[in-house]
Design a protein around this motif. Structure first.
Motif, PDB file in Angstrom:
ATOM      1  N   ARG A 183       0.846  -1.201   0.000  1.00  0.00           N
ATOM      2  CA  ARG A 183       0.000   0.000   0.000  1.00  0.00           C
ATOM      3  C   ARG A 183       0.874   1.240   0.000  1.00  0.00           C
ATOM      4  O   ARG A 183       1.902   1.292   0.658  1.00  0.00           O
ATOM      5  N   ARG A 184       0.433   2.216  -0.755  1.00  0.00           N
ATOM      6  CA  ARG A 184       1.160   3.479  -0.791  1.00  0.00           C
ATOM      7  C   ARG A 184       0.682   4.373   0.340  1.00  0.00           C
ATOM      8  O   ARG A 184      -0.506   4.442   0.634  1.00  0.00           O
ATOM      9  N   LYS A 185       1.622   5.055   0.905  1.00  0.00           N
ATOM     10  CA  LYS A 185       1.257   6.037   1.933  1.00  0.00           C
ATOM     11  C   LYS A 185       1.011   7.368   1.252  1.00  0.00           C
ATOM     12  O   LYS A 185       1.760   7.778   0.368  1.00  0.00           O
ATOM     13  N   LYS A 186      -0.058   8.018   1.664  1.00  0.00           N
ATOM     14  CA  LYS A 186      -0.357   9.332   1.116  1.00  0.00           C
ATOM     15  C   LYS A 186       0.569  10.349   1.752  1.00  0.00           C
ATOM     16  O   LYS A 186       0.912  10.259   2.924  1.00  0.00           O
ATOM     17  N   LYS A 187       0.964  11.329   0.959  1.00  0.00           N
ATOM     18  CA  LYS A 187       1.765  12.410   1.506  1.00  0.00           C
ATOM     19  C   LYS A 187       0.873  13.272   2.385  1.00  0.00           C
ATOM     20  O   LYS A 187      -0.236  13.620   2.001  1.00  0.00           O
ATOM     21  N   ALA A 188       1.397  13.573   3.541  1.00  0.00           N
ATOM     22  CA  ALA A 188       0.627  14.414   4.465  1.00  0.00           C
ATOM     23  C   ALA A 188       0.706  15.867   4.015  1.00  0.00           C
ATOM     24  O   ALA A 188       1.779  16.399   3.771  1.00  0.00           O
ATOM     25  N   GLU A 189      -0.451  16.463   3.884  1.00  0.00           N
ATOM     26  CA  GLU A 189      -0.496  17.880   3.528  1.00  0.00           C
ATOM     27  C   GLU A 189      -0.180  18.689   4.777  1.00  0.00           C
ATOM     28  O   GLU A 189      -0.572  18.324   5.876  1.00  0.00           O
ATOM     29  N   PRO A 190       0.556  19.779   4.618  1.00  0.00           N
ATOM     30  CA  PRO A 190       0.841  20.592   5.805  1.00  0.00           C
ATOM     31  C   PRO A 190      -0.450  21.178   6.365  1.00  0.00           C
ATOM     32  O   PRO A 190      -1.238  21.776   5.650  1.00  0.00           O
ATOM     33  N   THR A 191      -0.669  20.941   7.622  1.00  0.00           N
ATOM     34  CA  THR A 191      -1.841  21.480   8.300  1.00  0.00           C
ATOM     35  C   THR A 191      -1.372  22.307   9.480  1.00  0.00           C
ATOM     36  O   THR A 191      -0.170  22.425   9.737  1.00  0.00           O
ATOM     37  N   LEU A 192      -2.307  22.822  10.209  1.00  0.00           N
ATOM     38  CA  LEU A 192      -1.985  23.622  11.373  1.00  0.00           C
ATOM     39  C   LEU A 192      -1.172  22.811  12.371  1.00  0.00           C
ATOM     40  O   LEU A 192      -0.260  23.311  12.990  1.00  0.00           O
ATOM     41  N   GLU A 193      -1.472  21.524  12.495  1.00  0.00           N
ATOM     42  CA  GLU A 193      -0.787  20.688  13.465  1.00  0.00           C
ATOM     43  C   GLU A 193       0.610  20.291  13.007  1.00  0.00           C
ATOM     44  O   GLU A 193       1.498  20.085  13.808  1.00  0.00           O
ATOM     45  N   THR A 194       0.830  20.114  11.689  1.00  0.00           N
ATOM     46  CA  THR A 194       2.100  19.597  11.208  1.00  0.00           C
ATOM     47  C   THR A 194       3.030  20.681  10.685  1.00  0.00           C
ATOM     48  O   THR A 194       4.173  20.400  10.373  1.00  0.00           O
ATOM     49  N   ALA A 195       2.574  21.884  10.571  1.00  0.00           N
ATOM     50  CA  ALA A 195       3.430  22.960  10.066  1.00  0.00           C
ATOM     51  C   ALA A 195       4.565  23.201  11.054  1.00  0.00           C
ATOM     52  O   ALA A 195       4.367  23.196  12.255  1.00  0.00           O
ATOM     53  N   THR A 196       5.767  23.395  10.529  1.00  0.00           N
ATOM     54  CA  THR A 196       6.914  23.544  11.422  1.00  0.00           C
ATOM     55  C   THR A 196       7.188  25.004  11.769  1.00  0.00           C
ATOM     56  O   THR A 196       7.305  25.348  12.917  1.00  0.00           O
ATOM     57  N   ALA A 197       7.326  25.839  10.791  1.00  0.00           N
ATOM     58  CA  ALA A 197       7.638  27.237  11.064  1.00  0.00           C
ATOM     59  C   ALA A 197       6.474  28.117  10.635  1.00  0.00           C
ATOM     60  O   ALA A 197       5.982  28.001   9.523  1.00  0.00           O
ATOM     61  N   ASP A 221      -3.954  28.869   9.293  1.00  0.00           N
ATOM     62  CA  ASP A 221      -2.865  29.324  10.156  1.00  0.00           C
ATOM     63  C   ASP A 221      -3.441  29.984  11.401  1.00  0.00           C
ATOM     64  O   ASP A 221      -4.585  30.428  11.404  1.00  0.00           O
ATOM     65  N   LEU A 222      -2.591  30.060  12.431  1.00  0.00           N
ATOM     66  CA  LEU A 222      -2.986  30.810  13.608  1.00  0.00           C
ATOM     67  C   LEU A 222      -3.085  32.291  13.253  1.00  0.00           C
ATOM     68  O   LEU A 222      -2.425  32.754  12.321  1.00  0.00           O
ATOM     69  N   ARG A 274       4.507  31.137   9.165  1.00  0.00           N
ATOM     70  CA  ARG A 274       4.809  32.128   8.134  1.00  0.00           C
ATOM     71  C   ARG A 274       4.551  33.516   8.671  1.00  0.00           C
ATOM     72  O   ARG A 274       3.698  33.705   9.521  1.00  0.00           O
ATOM     73  N   LYS A 275       5.290  34.463   8.161  1.00  0.00           N
ATOM     74  CA  LYS A 275       5.059  35.856   8.555  1.00  0.00           C
ATOM     75  C   LYS A 275       3.785  36.345   7.870  1.00  0.00           C
ATOM     76  O   LYS A 275       3.623  36.209   6.666  1.00  0.00           O
ATOM     77  N   ALA A 276       2.882  36.896   8.675  1.00  0.00           N
ATOM     78  CA  ALA A 276       1.602  37.349   8.146  1.00  0.00           C
ATOM     79  C   ALA A 276       1.778  38.669   7.395  1.00  0.00           C
ATOM     80  O   ALA A 276       2.599  39.507   7.754  1.00  0.00           O
ATOM     81  N   SER A 277       0.986  38.828   6.358  1.00  0.00           N
ATOM     82  CA  SER A 277       1.029  40.062   5.584  1.00  0.00           C
ATOM     83  C   SER A 277       0.386  41.195   6.389  1.00  0.00           C
ATOM     84  O   SER A 277      -0.301  40.973   7.378  1.00  0.00           O
ATOM     85  N   ARG A 278       0.619  42.393   5.926  1.00  0.00           N
ATOM     86  CA  ARG A 278       0.057  43.561   6.607  1.00  0.00           C
ATOM     87  C   ARG A 278      -1.468  43.513   6.599  1.00  0.00           C
ATOM     88  O   ARG A 278      -2.114  43.825   7.583  1.00  0.00           O
ATOM     89  N   SER A 279      -2.048  43.089   5.477  1.00  0.00           N
ATOM     90  CA  SER A 279      -3.512  43.035   5.403  1.00  0.00           C
ATOM     91  C   SER A 279      -4.059  41.955   6.343  1.00  0.00           C
ATOM     92  O   SER A 279      -5.108  42.139   6.948  1.00  0.00           O
ATOM     93  N   ALA A 280      -3.335  40.837   6.472  1.00  0.00           N
ATOM     94  CA  ALA A 280      -3.788  39.786   7.393  1.00  0.00           C
ATOM     95  C   ALA A 280      -3.727  40.284   8.830  1.00  0.00           C
ATOM     96  O   ALA A 280      -4.648  40.030   9.618  1.00  0.00           O
ATOM     97  N   ARG A 281      -2.662  40.988   9.183  1.00  0.00           N
ATOM     98  CA  ARG A 281      -2.554  41.527  10.545  1.00  0.00           C
ATOM     99  C   ARG A 281      -3.664  42.538  10.819  1.00  0.00           C
ATOM    100  O   ARG A 281      -4.276  42.526  11.885  1.00  0.00           O
ATOM    101  N   SER A 282      -3.942  43.385   9.853  1.00  0.00           N
ATOM    102  CA  SER A 282      -4.999  44.394  10.025  1.00  0.00           C
ATOM    103  C   SER A 282      -6.371  43.735  10.131  1.00  0.00           C
ATOM    104  O   SER A 282      -7.198  44.124  10.956  1.00  0.00           O
TER     105      SER A 282
END
Length: 118
Positions: free
Chosen positions: A3-17, A106-107, A19-27
């Protein structure tokens, strides 16, 4: 048959670093957060005065400095009202953060993980 294992998509739980939020996201997050606080405060005020009327049968002692309001009644109103305001504010802010996570994956900007390993 292997059986092939599916690649895990990056989610909130598995994300490592994060990302820096954009100015519009922060606002946008700042506006959502402030809005949830205002809505929470208004909702809590209505809930606490309504609950007081249901429990005591009297209007809420909104002017606790008045000598016509007993000290005990003013203290109970302050404790119950303050606790309810904080609970409702916390609930509305958590709901806004949960909506943000579901919408963006993302958070919210500026929010750090509580449990980095999970």
């Amino acid at each position: 048959m292997a059986r092939r294992k599916k690649k895990a998509e990056p989610t909130l739980e598995t994300a490592t670093a994060p990302r820096k939020a954009s100015r519009s996201a922060r606002s946008t997050w700042k506006l959502m957060d402030r809005g949830s606080v205002v809505v929470g405060a208004l909702l809590a005020r209505r809930l606490s005065t309504g609950a007081w009327r249901v429990v005591t049968g009297k209007p809420a002692p909104t002017n606790s400095r008045s000598p016509e309001v007993a000290t005990r009644e003013a203290v109970v109103w302050a404790v119950v009202g303050g606790a309810l305001v904080e609970l409702v504010r916390m609930g509305t802010r958590r709901a806004a953060a949960t909506y943000w996570v579901k919408s963006t994956g993302d958070l919210p900007p500026g929010m750090k993980r509580v449990r980095p390993g999970k």
